[in-house]
Design a protein around this motif. Structure first.
Motif, PDB file in Angstrom:
ATOM      1  N   TYR A   1     -35.036  61.376  79.261  1.00 30.00           N
ATOM      2  CA  TYR A   1     -35.040  62.516  78.345  1.00 30.00           C
ATOM      3  C   TYR A   1     -34.352  63.718  78.986  1.00 30.00           C
ATOM      4  O   TYR A   1     -33.585  64.431  78.352  1.00 30.00           O
ATOM      5  N   ASN A   2     -34.638  63.914  80.267  1.00 35.38           N
ATOM      6  CA  ASN A   2     -34.079  65.082  80.970  1.00 35.38           C
ATOM      7  C   ASN A   2     -32.632  64.882  81.399  1.00 35.38           C
ATOM      8  O   ASN A   2     -31.886  65.842  81.498  1.00 35.38           O
ATOM      9  N   PHE A   3     -32.237  63.626  81.673  1.00 36.27           N
ATOM     10  CA  PHE A   3     -30.918  63.413  82.265  1.00 36.27           C
ATOM     11  C   PHE A   3     -30.025  62.413  81.534  1.00 36.27           C
ATOM     12  O   PHE A   3     -28.822  62.445  81.707  1.00 36.27           O
ATOM     13  N   GLY A   4     -30.585  61.481  80.785  1.00 38.82           N
ATOM     14  CA  GLY A   4     -29.773  60.551  80.008  1.00 38.82           C
ATOM     15  C   GLY A   4     -29.434  59.252  80.708  1.00 38.82           C
ATOM     16  O   GLY A   4     -29.416  58.216  80.079  1.00 38.82           O
ATOM     17  N   SER A   5     -29.176  59.284  82.011  1.00 37.02           N
ATOM     18  CA  SER A   5     -28.808  58.077  82.750  1.00 37.02           C
ATOM     19  C   SER A   5     -29.072  58.282  84.239  1.00 37.02           C
ATOM     20  O   SER A   5     -29.252  59.408  84.695  1.00 37.02           O
ATOM     21  N   LYS A   6     -29.056  57.174  84.970  1.00 38.67           N
ATOM     22  CA  LYS A   6     -29.221  57.252  86.426  1.00 38.67           C
ATOM     23  C   LYS A   6     -28.092  58.073  87.039  1.00 38.67           C
ATOM     24  O   LYS A   6     -28.326  58.937  87.892  1.00 38.67           O
ATOM     25  N   ALA A   7     -26.878  57.827  86.594  1.00 44.57           N
ATOM     26  CA  ALA A   7     -25.732  58.568  87.140  1.00 44.57           C
ATOM     27  C   ALA A   7     -25.869  60.064  86.872  1.00 44.57           C
ATOM     28  O   ALA A   7     -25.611  60.888  87.751  1.00 44.57           O
ATOM     29  N   ALA A   8     -26.285  60.419  85.654  1.00 47.36           N
ATOM     30  CA  ALA A   8     -26.459  61.840  85.311  1.00 47.36           C
ATOM     31  C   ALA A   8     -27.589  62.458  86.122  1.00 47.36           C
ATOM     32  O   ALA A   8     -27.502  63.613  86.544  1.00 47.36           O
ATOM     33  N   LEU A   9     -28.653  61.684  86.345  1.00 47.35           N
ATOM     34  CA  LEU A   9     -29.766  62.162  87.164  1.00 47.35           C
ATOM     35  C   LEU A   9     -29.272  62.488  88.571  1.00 47.35           C
ATOM     36  O   LEU A   9     -29.509  63.576  89.083  1.00 47.35           O
ATOM     37  N   PHE A  10     -28.565  61.557  89.195  1.00 49.51           N
ATOM     38  CA  PHE A  10     -28.094  61.785  90.556  1.00 49.51           C
ATOM     39  C   PHE A  10     -27.098  62.933  90.625  1.00 49.51           C
ATOM     40  O   PHE A  10     -27.146  63.740  91.546  1.00 49.51           O
ATOM     41  N   SER A  11     -26.234  63.026  89.654  1.00 45.60           N
ATOM     42  CA  SER A  11     -25.270  64.116  89.631  1.00 45.60           C
ATOM     43  C   SER A  11     -25.990  65.463  89.558  1.00 45.60           C
ATOM     44  O   SER A  11     -25.701  66.390  90.314  1.00 45.60           O
ATOM     45  N   ALA A  12     -26.954  65.559  88.639  1.00 41.75           N
ATOM     46  CA  ALA A  12     -27.704  66.812  88.476  1.00 41.75           C
ATOM     47  C   ALA A  12     -28.525  67.129  89.717  1.00 41.75           C
ATOM     48  O   ALA A  12     -28.597  68.289  90.147  1.00 41.75           O
TER      49      ALA A  12
ATOM     50  N   ILE B   1     -34.213  61.953  96.364  1.00 38.83           N
ATOM     51  CA  ILE B   1     -33.604  62.153  97.675  1.00 38.83           C
ATOM     52  C   ILE B   1     -34.283  61.273  98.720  1.00 38.83           C
ATOM     53  O   ILE B   1     -33.627  60.626  99.533  1.00 38.83           O
ATOM     54  N   GLU B   2     -35.614  61.225  98.689  1.00 39.58           N
ATOM     55  CA  GLU B   2     -36.331  60.383  99.650  1.00 39.58           C
ATOM     56  C   GLU B   2     -35.972  58.915  99.468  1.00 39.58           C
ATOM     57  O   GLU B   2     -35.722  58.197 100.444  1.00 39.58           O
ATOM     58  N   LEU B   3     -35.962  58.458  98.215  1.00 35.41           N
ATOM     59  CA  LEU B   3     -35.667  57.045  97.955  1.00 35.41           C
ATOM     60  C   LEU B   3     -34.234  56.679  98.346  1.00 35.41           C
ATOM     61  O   LEU B   3     -34.001  55.615  98.933  1.00 35.41           O
ATOM     62  N   ILE B   4     -33.281  57.535  98.036  1.00 36.39           N
ATOM     63  CA  ILE B   4     -31.890  57.250  98.398  1.00 36.39           C
ATOM     64  C   ILE B   4     -31.742  57.223  99.912  1.00 36.39           C
ATOM     65  O   ILE B   4     -31.042  56.373 100.462  1.00 36.39           O
TER      66      ILE B   4
END
Length: 191
Positions: A44-55, A15-18
């Motif tokens: 490992y926790n999210f699979g991709s940057k897009a999945a990380l941001f979505s989660a 959130i800070e970086l975005i």
């Protein structure tokens, strides 16, 4: 570090970086470094940057909505409205970067951002709509009030005022800001 603590650190870092750099310019490497975790942990926790941001968007929006729901819980409708306004101000005061992200990114069309806008509408603004609906049913607000538009208006007003407060007048007392917002709402909504 447990999964919840890892997620919290990733949430804060992302959130800070975005907020600082924008979504496109923020990398998984930067997030991992700021969160103090290995890049592999992110994947490992999210699979991709897009999945990380979505989660992380879902996680942040749910935390925001839970804060608003807890504030309204068990309160008389107009007291609940004041409590939710105060909770929104407090949450933004504590999570200013997340609020900036919501304004800058969440209303874009398409993909995860459209999903995020839907979650904000359903979960956070939905709390305000419920409070307004109860106030109308109790005869405390005018019967013809469009609660959906009203809820969006209150949410957006508080969000904008809170960011202006945190950016330009951080020395001001939150209670003073809340009192002014409530005076405005009482003058516009009460029957």
């Amino acid at each position: 570090m447990g999964r919840t603590a890892t997620r919290e650190r990733l949430f804060t870092a992302a959130i800070e970086l975005i907020a600082e750099r924008g979504f496109a310019a923020t990398t998984v490497d930067q997030i991992a470094e700021r969160a103090g975790v290995a890049k592999g942990t992110v994947y490992y926790n999210f699979g991709s940057k897009a999945a990380l941001f979505s989660a992380l968007l879902e996680y942040g929006i749910e935390r925001f909505a839970a804060t608003l729901r807890e504030a309204a819980d068990g309160q008389e409708p107009l007291t609940a409205l004041e409590a939710v306004v105060g909770a929104e101000l407090a949450f933004i005061g504590e999570h200013e970067s997340f609020a900036r992200l919501l304004i800058a990114e969440a209303w874009r069309s398409g993909g995860d951002w459209q999903h995020a806008a839907g979650l904000i509408r359903e979960r956070a603004i939905g709390v305000l709509a419920g409070v307004l609906r109860e106030a109308v049913a109790a005869g405390r607000l005018r019967p013809d009030l469009d609660v959906e538009v009203g809820a969006s208006a209150v949410f957006g007003m508080v969000l904008t005022v809170a960011l202006e407060w945190r950016t330009l007048q951080p020395e001001r007392d939150r209670a003073e800001i809340q009192a002014t917002l409530m005076d405005l709402l009482r003058g516009r909504l009460v029957s």
